[in-house]
Scaffold this active site. Structure first.
Site, PDB file in Angstrom:
ATOM      1  N   CYS A  16       0.810  -1.218   0.000  1.00 20.57           N
ATOM      2  CA  CYS A  16       0.000   0.000   0.000  1.00 20.57           C
ATOM      3  C   CYS A  16       0.843   1.268   0.000  1.00 20.57           C
ATOM      4  O   CYS A  16       0.315   2.370  -0.138  1.00 20.57           O
ATOM      5  CB  CYS A  16      -0.955  -0.015   1.195  1.00 20.57           C
ATOM      6  SG  CYS A  16      -2.356  -1.135   0.964  1.00 20.57           S
ATOM      7  N   LYS A  19       0.407   3.472  -3.017  1.00 22.01           N
ATOM      8  CA  LYS A  19      -0.858   4.167  -3.222  1.00 22.01           C
ATOM      9  C   LYS A  19      -0.640   5.652  -3.518  1.00 22.01           C
ATOM     10  O   LYS A  19       0.153   6.324  -2.853  1.00 22.01           O
ATOM     11  CB  LYS A  19      -1.718   4.005  -1.961  1.00 22.01           C
ATOM     12  CG  LYS A  19      -3.182   4.334  -2.134  1.00 22.01           C
ATOM     13  CD  LYS A  19      -3.961   3.868  -0.900  1.00 22.01           C
ATOM     14  CE  LYS A  19      -5.445   4.096  -1.057  1.00 22.01           C
ATOM     15  NZ  LYS A  19      -6.199   3.589   0.119  1.00 22.01           N
ATOM     16  N   ASP A  48     -14.746   7.161   0.686  1.00 21.90           N
ATOM     17  CA  ASP A  48     -14.986   5.984   1.512  1.00 21.90           C
ATOM     18  C   ASP A  48     -14.269   4.772   0.946  1.00 21.90           C
ATOM     19  O   ASP A  48     -13.596   4.836  -0.074  1.00 21.90           O
ATOM     20  CB  ASP A  48     -16.493   5.722   1.641  1.00 21.90           C
ATOM     21  CG  ASP A  48     -16.883   5.352   3.064  1.00 21.90           C
ATOM     22  OD1 ASP A  48     -16.192   4.501   3.656  1.00 21.90           O
ATOM     23  OD2 ASP A  48     -17.848   5.927   3.580  1.00 21.90           O
ATOM     24  N   ASP A  66      -8.747  -3.299  -5.200  1.00 21.01           N
ATOM     25  CA  ASP A  66      -7.471  -2.945  -4.598  1.00 21.01           C
ATOM     26  C   ASP A  66      -6.396  -3.868  -5.159  1.00 21.01           C
ATOM     27  O   ASP A  66      -6.625  -5.073  -5.300  1.00 21.01           O
ATOM     28  CB  ASP A  66      -7.525  -3.069  -3.075  1.00 21.01           C
ATOM     29  CG  ASP A  66      -6.703  -1.987  -2.392  1.00 21.01           C
ATOM     30  OD1 ASP A  66      -5.556  -1.772  -2.828  1.00 21.01           O
ATOM     31  OD2 ASP A  66      -7.191  -1.379  -1.431  1.00 21.01           O
ATOM     32  N   GLY A 136     -11.302 -12.623 -14.150  1.00 22.59           N
ATOM     33  CA  GLY A 136     -10.370 -11.526 -13.950  1.00 22.59           C
ATOM     34  C   GLY A 136      -9.729 -11.082 -15.240  1.00 22.59           C
ATOM     35  O   GLY A 136     -10.216 -11.380 -16.332  1.00 22.59           O
ATOM     36  N   HIS A 137      -8.598 -10.384 -15.107  1.00 24.00           N
ATOM     37  CA  HIS A 137      -7.900  -9.868 -16.281  1.00 24.00           C
ATOM     38  C   HIS A 137      -6.408  -9.832 -15.981  1.00 24.00           C
ATOM     39  O   HIS A 137      -5.991  -9.420 -14.892  1.00 24.00           O
ATOM     40  CB  HIS A 137      -8.403  -8.461 -16.615  1.00 24.00           C
ATOM     41  CG  HIS A 137      -7.886  -7.943 -17.918  1.00 24.00           C
ATOM     42  ND1 HIS A 137      -8.186  -8.513 -19.129  1.00 24.00           N
ATOM     43  CD2 HIS A 137      -7.055  -6.897 -18.196  1.00 24.00           C
ATOM     44  CE1 HIS A 137      -7.588  -7.844 -20.111  1.00 24.00           C
ATOM     45  NE2 HIS A 137      -6.903  -6.857 -19.558  1.00 24.00           N
ATOM     46  N   THR A 138      -5.594 -10.278 -16.940  1.00 28.89           N
ATOM     47  CA  THR A 138      -4.143 -10.344 -16.771  1.00 28.89           C
ATOM     48  C   THR A 138      -3.458  -9.650 -17.945  1.00 28.89           C
ATOM     49  O   THR A 138      -3.849  -9.846 -19.100  1.00 28.89           O
ATOM     50  CB  THR A 138      -3.673 -11.808 -16.701  1.00 28.89           C
ATOM     51  OG1 THR A 138      -4.347 -12.473 -15.644  1.00 28.89           O
ATOM     52  CG2 THR A 138      -2.169 -11.873 -16.446  1.00 28.89           C
ATOM     53  N   ASP A 224     -11.000   0.937   7.168  1.00 29.51           N
ATOM     54  CA  ASP A 224      -9.793   0.141   7.410  1.00 29.51           C
ATOM     55  C   ASP A 224      -8.569   1.038   7.231  1.00 29.51           C
ATOM     56  O   ASP A 224      -8.554   1.952   6.405  1.00 29.51           O
ATOM     57  CB  ASP A 224      -9.728  -1.108   6.518  1.00 29.51           C
ATOM     58  CG  ASP A 224      -9.731  -0.803   5.030  1.00 29.51           C
ATOM     59  OD1 ASP A 224     -10.200   0.276   4.636  1.00 29.51           O
ATOM     60  OD2 ASP A 224      -9.271  -1.663   4.266  1.00 29.51           O
TER      61      ASP A 224
END
Length: 345
Positions: A16, A19, A48, A66, A136-138, A224
């Site tokens: 993180c 970020k 949020d 995320d 998903g996606h790669t 969080d």
């Protein structure tokens, strides 16, 4: 699993700590045309953890995403931590995650076994959370990146936001701080194996238990604590709630080794971005050291929940939490709005 390629060496930022700063984000989103919908009760304009869209009288959809570069070298553990972090936003809203999509970027030179281990780590935590990964996606890229897009559900009247704290509330934090500082020091091989194992277990621990306990009480607000650090997320809670949060630094749980490294200057770049963003709204008492402030500005990867609830229920909630999460602690309280948004005492 041992891997010849050190994943953390392939990334310029870790976890993180990569970020983008909150202030930068808000400026990037200024002036965009967006549709309005009365069923969207939490959107990106609220700063949020996730969006919330009401489906019917008893069900609201919670959505979030995320992902980040490796914070550890073990690919399976990296997958676990990234998935745990992504699922956390739904727990912070009081919801239950149900479906997820993989988000994966891999360097072309990365071997098949390493990629599989990253994904296996994500699936492992999704299974523990009762979540189904449906696709998903790669893509290929210069640095490995992994995470999830997550969908969950919550009752519309039980949504928890980061803007509902009230004067008289007590603040509870469920995981100790210092992850960013310690993982920064670990890059210089200054952190012993036992402490690293403790950090890894903490980052790979779902906030599911904390969520399941807190929803039994009259929680007014929750978020969080991740990339924006305790002070960044506290600042957003204070701003959104129109209150002042008082953090009692002697009660904040943190890894003591992080304090020593903070004094030595092992501060991740994200901490400076967090200070730039939240600092103007934070007032620290004279006795609060610079190292303690740095710990509170330290970006956390897969951090704990910051919970605001009435004082009359706080002790019982904490007791329940500590039965399962010994590190949980009462760290402060909420008052009417004062000169600063967050007071460090």
């Amino acid at each position: 699993m041992e891997t010849e390629v050190k994943l953390t060496k392939l990334a310029s930022c870790a976890g993180c700590g990569a970020k983008v700063g909150a202030g930068t984000l808000s400026r990037l989103l200024e002036g965009f045309r967006t549709h309005s919908d009365p069923r969207l009760i939490v959107g990106y304009d609220r700063s949020d953890d996730a969006s919330v869209y009401v489906l019917d009288d008893s069900t609201a959809l919670v959505q979030t995403t995320d992902f980040f570069p490796p914070i550890v070298d073990d690919p399976f553990l990296y997958g676990q931590i990234a998935a745990t972090n992504a699922l956390s936003d739904v727990y912070a809203m009081g919801g239950e995650p149900k479906l997820a999509l993989n988000i994966l970027c891999v360097p072309e030179k990365m071997d098949k076994e390493t990629v599989q281990e990253i994904l296996r780590g994500g699936y492992d935590k999704a299974y523990e959370a009762g979540v189904i990964i449906t696709g998903g996606h790669t893509i290929h890229g210069l640095e490995p990146i992994y995470g999830l897009a997550v969908s969950g559900f919550v009752h519309p009247e039980r949504v928890l936001t980061n803007s509902g704290a009230r004067p008289g509330d007590v603040l509870i934090l469920t995981k100790p701080l210092g992850v960013g500082i310690l993982t920064t020091a670990a890059k210089a091989d200054l952190v012993d194996c036992n402490l690293l194992e403790r950090l890894y277990r903490q980052m790979a621990t779902l906030n599911k238990t904390a969520r399941d306990i807190m929803v039994e009480f009259t929680v007014h607000s929750c978020t969080d604590v991740t990339g924006f650090a305790l002070l960044g997320h506290s600042y957003e809670m204070a701003q959104g709630s129109g209150c002042t949060l008082h953090l009692q630094t002697k009660d904040i749980p943190f890894h003591p080794e992080a304090y020593e490294f903070a004094e030595m200057g092992f501060i991740p770049s994200g901490a400076y971005r967090n200070r730039e963003y939240a600092g103007p709204g934070v007032q620290a008492a004279a006795g609060v050291s610079r190292a303690m402030q740095d710990i509170c500005y330290d970006p956390q990867t897969s951090g704990g929940l910051l919970i605001a609830l009435p004082e009359k229920e706080a002790a019982q909630c904490l007791e329940r939490l500590k039965d399962e999460i010994p590190e949980a602690a009462i760290i402060g309280y909420v008052t009417e709005q004062e000169e600063a948004s967050v007071m460090m005492e």
